[in-house]
Design a protein around this motif. Sequence first.
Motif, PDB file in Angstrom:
ATOM      1  N   LEU A   1      -9.984 -47.626 -14.784  1.00  0.00           N
ATOM      2  CA  LEU A   1     -10.687 -48.206 -13.639  1.00  0.00           C
ATOM      3  C   LEU A   1     -11.056 -47.131 -12.635  1.00  0.00           C
ATOM      4  O   LEU A   1     -12.106 -47.168 -12.017  1.00  0.00           O
ATOM      5  CB  LEU A   1      -9.815 -49.271 -12.976  1.00  0.00           C
ATOM      6  N   GLN A   2     -10.146 -46.132 -12.525  1.00  0.00           N
ATOM      7  CA  GLN A   2     -10.437 -45.070 -11.564  1.00  0.00           C
ATOM      8  C   GLN A   2     -11.611 -44.222 -12.031  1.00  0.00           C
ATOM      9  O   GLN A   2     -12.415 -43.757 -11.221  1.00  0.00           O
ATOM     10  CB  GLN A   2      -9.206 -44.206 -11.335  1.00  0.00           C
ATOM     11  N   LEU A   3     -11.707 -44.035 -13.318  1.00  0.00           N
ATOM     12  CA  LEU A   3     -12.849 -43.319 -13.860  1.00  0.00           C
ATOM     13  C   LEU A   3     -14.130 -44.079 -13.520  1.00  0.00           C
ATOM     14  O   LEU A   3     -15.151 -43.496 -13.157  1.00  0.00           O
ATOM     15  CB  LEU A   3     -12.716 -43.169 -15.376  1.00  0.00           C
ATOM     16  N   GLN A   4     -14.004 -45.391 -13.615  1.00  0.00           N
ATOM     17  CA  GLN A   4     -15.134 -46.234 -13.233  1.00  0.00           C
ATOM     18  C   GLN A   4     -15.524 -46.000 -11.770  1.00  0.00           C
ATOM     19  O   GLN A   4     -16.684 -45.880 -11.425  1.00  0.00           O
ATOM     20  CB  GLN A   4     -14.755 -47.704 -13.456  1.00  0.00           C
ATOM     21  N   MET A   5     -14.460 -45.883 -10.928  1.00  0.00           N
ATOM     22  CA  MET A   5     -14.734 -45.625  -9.511  1.00  0.00           C
ATOM     23  C   MET A   5     -15.416 -44.296  -9.320  1.00  0.00           C
ATOM     24  O   MET A   5     -16.309 -44.154  -8.485  1.00  0.00           O
ATOM     25  CB  MET A   5     -13.422 -45.587  -8.734  1.00  0.00           C
ATOM     26  N   LEU A   6     -14.976 -43.306 -10.095  1.00  0.00           N
ATOM     27  CA  LEU A   6     -15.576 -41.987  -9.988  1.00  0.00           C
ATOM     28  C   LEU A   6     -17.067 -42.076 -10.293  1.00  0.00           C
ATOM     29  O   LEU A   6     -17.899 -41.457  -9.618  1.00  0.00           O
ATOM     30  CB  LEU A   6     -14.888 -41.029 -10.955  1.00  0.00           C
ATOM     31  N   ALA A   7     -17.379 -42.855 -11.298  1.00  0.00           N
ATOM     32  CA  ALA A   7     -18.795 -43.052 -11.626  1.00  0.00           C
ATOM     33  C   ALA A   7     -19.510 -43.677 -10.440  1.00  0.00           C
ATOM     34  O   ALA A   7     -20.618 -43.266 -10.074  1.00  0.00           O
ATOM     35  CB  ALA A   7     -18.924 -43.934 -12.860  1.00  0.00           C
ATOM     36  N   ASP A   8     -18.852 -44.658  -9.813  1.00  0.00           N
ATOM     37  CA  ASP A   8     -19.437 -45.290  -8.624  1.00  0.00           C
ATOM     38  C   ASP A   8     -19.691 -44.263  -7.525  1.00  0.00           C
ATOM     39  O   ASP A   8     -20.755 -44.222  -6.914  1.00  0.00           O
ATOM     40  CB  ASP A   8     -18.487 -46.360  -8.060  1.00  0.00           C
ATOM     41  N   VAL A   9     -18.657 -43.428  -7.296  1.00  0.00           N
ATOM     42  CA  VAL A   9     -18.760 -42.417  -6.240  1.00  0.00           C
ATOM     43  C   VAL A   9     -19.930 -41.489  -6.519  1.00  0.00           C
ATOM     44  O   VAL A   9     -20.730 -41.178  -5.633  1.00  0.00           O
ATOM     45  CB  VAL A   9     -17.464 -41.593  -6.141  1.00  0.00           C
ATOM     46  N   LEU A  10     -20.030 -41.056  -7.772  1.00  0.00           N
ATOM     47  CA  LEU A  10     -21.062 -40.104  -8.142  1.00  0.00           C
ATOM     48  C   LEU A  10     -22.447 -40.680  -7.886  1.00  0.00           C
ATOM     49  O   LEU A  10     -23.315 -40.035  -7.299  1.00  0.00           O
ATOM     50  CB  LEU A  10     -20.908 -39.749  -9.618  1.00  0.00           C
ATOM     51  N   LEU A  11     -22.607 -41.892  -8.302  1.00  0.00           N
ATOM     52  CA  LEU A  11     -23.907 -42.548  -8.138  1.00  0.00           C
ATOM     53  C   LEU A  11     -24.236 -42.684  -6.653  1.00  0.00           C
ATOM     54  O   LEU A  11     -25.338 -42.385  -6.204  1.00  0.00           O
ATOM     55  CB  LEU A  11     -23.837 -43.924  -8.789  1.00  0.00           C
ATOM     56  N   MET A  12     -23.201 -43.120  -5.919  1.00  0.00           N
ATOM     57  CA  MET A  12     -23.406 -43.301  -4.482  1.00  0.00           C
ATOM     58  C   MET A  12     -23.726 -41.972  -3.823  1.00  0.00           C
ATOM     59  O   MET A  12     -24.611 -41.881  -2.970  1.00  0.00           O
ATOM     60  CB  MET A  12     -22.130 -43.905  -3.881  1.00  0.00           C
ATOM     61  N   ALA A  13     -23.015 -40.897  -4.247  1.00  0.00           N
ATOM     62  CA  ALA A  13     -23.239 -39.580  -3.647  1.00  0.00           C
ATOM     63  C   ALA A  13     -24.667 -39.119  -3.890  1.00  0.00           C
ATOM     64  O   ALA A  13     -25.306 -38.570  -2.990  1.00  0.00           O
ATOM     65  CB  ALA A  13     -22.251 -38.575  -4.216  1.00  0.00           C
ATOM     66  N   VAL A  14     -25.173 -39.350  -5.082  1.00  0.00           N
ATOM     67  CA  VAL A  14     -26.537 -38.906  -5.394  1.00  0.00           C
ATOM     68  C   VAL A  14     -27.542 -39.586  -4.466  1.00  0.00           C
ATOM     69  O   VAL A  14     -28.362 -38.931  -3.820  1.00  0.00           O
ATOM     70  CB  VAL A  14     -26.879 -39.205  -6.868  1.00  0.00           C
ATOM     71  N   PHE A  15     -27.421 -40.900  -4.354  1.00  0.00           N
ATOM     72  CA  PHE A  15     -28.346 -41.633  -3.488  1.00  0.00           C
ATOM     73  C   PHE A  15     -28.179 -41.193  -2.032  1.00  0.00           C
ATOM     74  O   PHE A  15     -29.144 -40.995  -1.299  1.00  0.00           O
ATOM     75  CB  PHE A  15     -28.088 -43.140  -3.574  1.00  0.00           C
ATOM     76  N   THR A  16     -26.905 -41.062  -1.628  1.00  0.00           N
ATOM     77  CA  THR A  16     -26.632 -40.727  -0.234  1.00  0.00           C
ATOM     78  C   THR A  16     -27.191 -39.356   0.116  1.00  0.00           C
ATOM     79  O   THR A  16     -27.804 -39.168   1.171  1.00  0.00           O
ATOM     80  CB  THR A  16     -25.118 -40.727   0.019  1.00  0.00           C
ATOM     81  N   ILE A  17     -26.956 -38.391  -0.783  1.00  0.00           N
ATOM     82  CA  ILE A  17     -27.415 -37.031  -0.497  1.00  0.00           C
ATOM     83  C   ILE A  17     -28.932 -37.015  -0.365  1.00  0.00           C
ATOM     84  O   ILE A  17     -29.482 -36.422   0.570  1.00  0.00           O
ATOM     85  CB  ILE A  17     -26.926 -36.071  -1.592  1.00  0.00           C
ATOM     86  N   ALA A  18     -29.594 -37.709  -1.277  1.00  0.00           N
ATOM     87  CA  ALA A  18     -31.061 -37.752  -1.189  1.00  0.00           C
ATOM     88  C   ALA A  18     -31.489 -38.351   0.144  1.00  0.00           C
ATOM     89  O   ALA A  18     -32.310 -37.780   0.865  1.00  0.00           O
ATOM     90  CB  ALA A  18     -31.623 -38.563  -2.345  1.00  0.00           C
ATOM     91  N   GLY A  19     -30.875 -39.482   0.491  1.00  0.00           N
ATOM     92  CA  GLY A  19     -31.233 -40.147   1.749  1.00  0.00           C
ATOM     93  C   GLY A  19     -30.903 -39.287   2.949  1.00  0.00           C
ATOM     94  O   GLY A  19     -31.681 -39.192   3.897  1.00  0.00           O
ATOM     95  N   ALA A  20     -29.734 -38.633   2.902  1.00  0.00           N
ATOM     96  CA  ALA A  20     -29.293 -37.839   4.048  1.00  0.00           C
ATOM     97  C   ALA A  20     -30.198 -36.624   4.239  1.00  0.00           C
ATOM     98  O   ALA A  20     -30.531 -36.272   5.368  1.00  0.00           O
ATOM     99  CB  ALA A  20     -27.847 -37.397   3.854  1.00  0.00           C
ATOM    100  N   LEU A  21     -30.593 -35.990   3.144  1.00  0.00           N
ATOM    101  CA  LEU A  21     -31.469 -34.825   3.266  1.00  0.00           C
ATOM    102  C   LEU A  21     -32.809 -35.241   3.871  1.00  0.00           C
ATOM    103  O   LEU A  21     -33.359 -34.554   4.727  1.00  0.00           O
ATOM    104  CB  LEU A  21     -31.681 -34.156   1.904  1.00  0.00           C
ATOM    105  N   LEU A  22     -33.287 -36.369   3.441  1.00  0.00           N
ATOM    106  CA  LEU A  22     -34.562 -36.878   3.964  1.00  0.00           C
ATOM    107  C   LEU A  22     -34.459 -37.160   5.463  1.00  0.00           C
ATOM    108  O   LEU A  22     -35.291 -36.722   6.258  1.00  0.00           O
ATOM    109  CB  LEU A  22     -34.931 -38.154   3.214  1.00  0.00           C
TER     110      LEU A  22
END
Lengths: 432, 232, 397
Positions: free
Chosen positions: A351-372
């Motif tokens: 389940l934690q691995l699943q969370m890591l996947a969640d984090v990664l996905l969220m980080a990608v979107f967040t970084i793109a949004g934050a840079l913009l």
Amino acid sequence: MEQFIYYLKVSFVSIKRAPLPYALTIFILSVGLGIFFANATFYYQLNSDPLPHKSSKLFFPMMLLAPYECTDCKPPAVLSYSNIEKLSQSDIPSAKTAMYSADGYLRKNAEQTPMPVNIRITQRDFFSMFDVPLLHGSVWPDNSARLEIILSKATAEKLFGRTDAVGEKLLLDDRHLTVTAVLDDWQMLPRLYDANNRNHLSPADDIYLPLETGYDMNYLSNTQSQTFDDTDYRKLSTQGRTGALNQLQYWVQLDTPTAQQAYKQFMANLAQDEKVAGRHPSEPNNQLVAMRNIVNYFGGESSDIKAFALVTLLFLLVCLFNASHLSLNRYLGNQYEFSLRRALGASRGQLQLQMLADVLLMAVFTIAGALLTGYAGIKLMNHLLPRNSLFSSWDLPLLLSLLAVAFICSYLVTLYPSLRASFGTLNQQLKE
Amino acid sequence: MITLTNLSKIFRTELIETHALRDINLQVNEGEFAALTGPSGSGKSTLLNILGTLENFDAGDYLLDGISVKGLSDAALSKLRNEKIGFIFQSFNLIKDFSIYDNIELPLRYRGLKASERKQRIEHALELVGLHARRDYLPGQLSGGQQQRVAIARAIAGQPRILLADEPTGNLDSLMARQVMELLEQINQQGCTILMVTHDPDQARRAGRHIQIIDGQLSDAVLYDPLAAQSA
Amino acid sequence: MSLYLLCKVLFSRKVVTALLLLQLAMTLALLLNSLLLAQQTQQQLNQPTGLDLDNTLLVQLKPTTAALRVYPALEELLNRQLDAVQAVPGVIAAAYSNQSVLLHGGNNGNIYVLEQQERTNVSTVPMYFVSKGFFNVLDSKVIQGELPQHSVSLDAPGSPDVVLTSSLADKLFAGTPAVGQQINRGRVAAVINDFYGQRSGDHIMYNSVQVAPPYGVDWGYSILLRTDPAQTESVRRQLASVLRNVESNIEIYHIRSLAEQHQHLYRNEYGLAMLLGVLSALMLLVTMVSSYSSTHFHALKRQQEIGIKRALGASKSLILLELLSENWLCTALGSMLGVALALWLNQALAQVISIPALNWYLPVITIAVLLLCVTVATWYPAATATRVSPATATKAL
Ligand SMILES: Nc1ncnc2c1ncn2[C@@H]1O[C@H](COP(=O)(O)OP(=O)(O)O)[C@@H](O)[C@H]1O
Ligand SMILES: [Mg+2]
């Protein structure tokens, strides 16, 4: 790896099931981080050390060597020509340079329209002291007056269309000068050698002229000139060299603590001698300001950026709170599914691995949004506070640390809710 | 006091239409204790919900105390529910975060009663269901039978004229079920009209009247005159 | 719905409530301080300047050849330029000056009454060297004495007579007549009404003016014009070409109305207030999102509870009111925290920038704004929540 891709897919499916809360989470996090990034950029650039390897060795001597009576006052922000002459007599510094800046008009010949230029009027050691890179030619061999100028790369290109202009003749305010050197691209940020009047925020100068020539040619400082007696400031080359006409800044390089101590002693002795000679009535007040403290000494710290830093940090906190709140709700919405999976035999690790996947996905979107958002924020700040606009660029270390912050934030925002969702007691959740 | 004439209810989803109730005609008088039976999915709960104004209907009419509920606003319906009708659900439906006391108090608050009056009524209701000592417990801390008794206390604290109970003993063991049943009979004796859905033939028999629904229709076989049944 | 039960609901969700409270508090604190700053900037921009900001134009310029920067060529250039701009239709008056009004700093020095330096010294007072039309351009009212009628060279024996603004005259002479007195810059010839000189001076209204050609123009000089309000724009459009026709070897730094110059002077404050304003707006948006989402999820989780309440006789509007009052209560609590936080932030900001202290009515306004935003954001999800079917929500699983 294949397993991880599967987890990413699962994350994606759960996002698609409730896209609005996810989008809102990303939005809030991006805005918070973006605003933070924008201000952090200025904060970082404005407080960066342009000469990390030698800034601790460079000092700005200030002395109250002026013909007026005054108790408990700071030395004037600028020194006179005769002050500098006396200060230069010491051999303790391994390098020393006096300087000021002035405005002038430059052209190749009398037919051309003159081009306004910012002139730094200084001495030989300036270039070695501040690590100024030379592209062509060589710096003046000594500090005497000579009709020779040094051009910045951009000025050479503007005038001649090429960089190698050594030996070319120019007219500076209708006086003939020869180019002896051309600098490579150089922009010290912040420009700590000229911190008076918040000039450390300005771009580098266009041309460089020997100090003696500058006085001979009657150039007044465009930053600050003060007279403390009746010196006529139109007669810089004569009265300006002897009277109390202050407009110079002075830098010394003191390589060791011993040298620094010795120089302080030298300054103390000088002040004492001058007082005995009756040339200044006030109590001596000597300051040897380190380059790192120079902006602070002149009171030129960018308080708006500082104030804004406080505020953006608060804002980031609010956004973090908010995003974690949103994502907590999202996870609680999925809690039943989580529990079901655990009931079906998924381990906590999985389940934690699943969370890591969640984090990664969220980080990608967040970084793109934050840079913009950050980019837009910087544009806005440049528009509203144009003085700081030189300090708005992203370099690699800055960008990397910003990315790290974004990742950590995504992690934090995902961590607490997912812990709640996965570590809650299993059967209680199934019962509900 | 309850009169249904040609009442129909159709559930429409994207795919199918379910005729949950067709042409129901029913008269329930003051003070009756009626048991509602029928196979699963026959429309018992739907009927009870319509009687309780929790659900609207598509055709026919429903007169409560001689007044049609059809044209009433949400506020009027809510007031009517609050003052005249008490509900008892199969799954108790107590509010988890509220104490027993707070749960029972809720409908009284909605009615706008004074604090002293509320307190008196709650005490009385708790006395009746025998849970006075547990007034500050949370529902989760009580057994199923106790929770259902709390739900009954909540339903009767407002002194409703009608009590609608949807399988009140469905989630309880037989001992608990009997206790609840006895409680309901006691309430009925004090004049409250009760309509109760049940699967238990014993309970149905104990009720004064037995109504059966099959496929959304009242079954003729059991549609009998209560007065005649009493005299038999 | 009783406050007691509301609080109970709020505090049963400790983490979420705490987060919401904190965030509301921070939003309020930030909002308040941004408003304060904006208000201060507004006040600075609205303070009286003693100048006709809209109908006075300012040209800042400098000769680009060294020959034009020395006398007598310079004086001749100045006069030619003045004659040319005065001839432009719509120009009521024109003058040159060594520096503009409405500056941050510039040419200044100390000033004192002769023989009384100790007592009367004012350390930073702008010195204007102007042509005699200067007073006409500023539309100055003469309070005492007579304005000098001739330009006197600064190098001539004695110094040109001095004109003081009234607050400086009051400062130096404390009510006694100033005209005829000797100060270190010369004899006082007249006292005129105040105008805004330099922001970094001792006082923005302290100015001394002498009718004399400037010493030099190393820092450039100003041409000031008063225009007919109807023709300000057309004058402005022609100025650059008119001046270049007189002499092409000049650099024109800028042509501005004094209103623009005034705004330029407070650009930093304005920028900071704007930035904080943008940030506050974003913060309100974030708060609205969070109110929206918290209500949305909360109502989603409590569908059953809402259904039960509906069955027990709560009308839709009552449920809506309940959900709204939960948020109102939260906002009220957060606001209380927020005012405390705002006080702290105000003090923290006061360390680095100049910001006025908190007053009583701004918190009231901001709390009202916050309540409004929270209500708007809560309305939709709350109204949706009241629509749950009580029959479905109370159904046994
Ligand atoms: N909300 C609903 N939407 C669609 N169909 C429903 C709904 N509620 C009940 N039904 C259907 O109506 C019929 C009667 O249901 P119900 O009254 O619950 O039966 P029961 O007698 O078991 O209580 C069933 O076929 C059921 O599937
Ligand atoms: Mg049923």
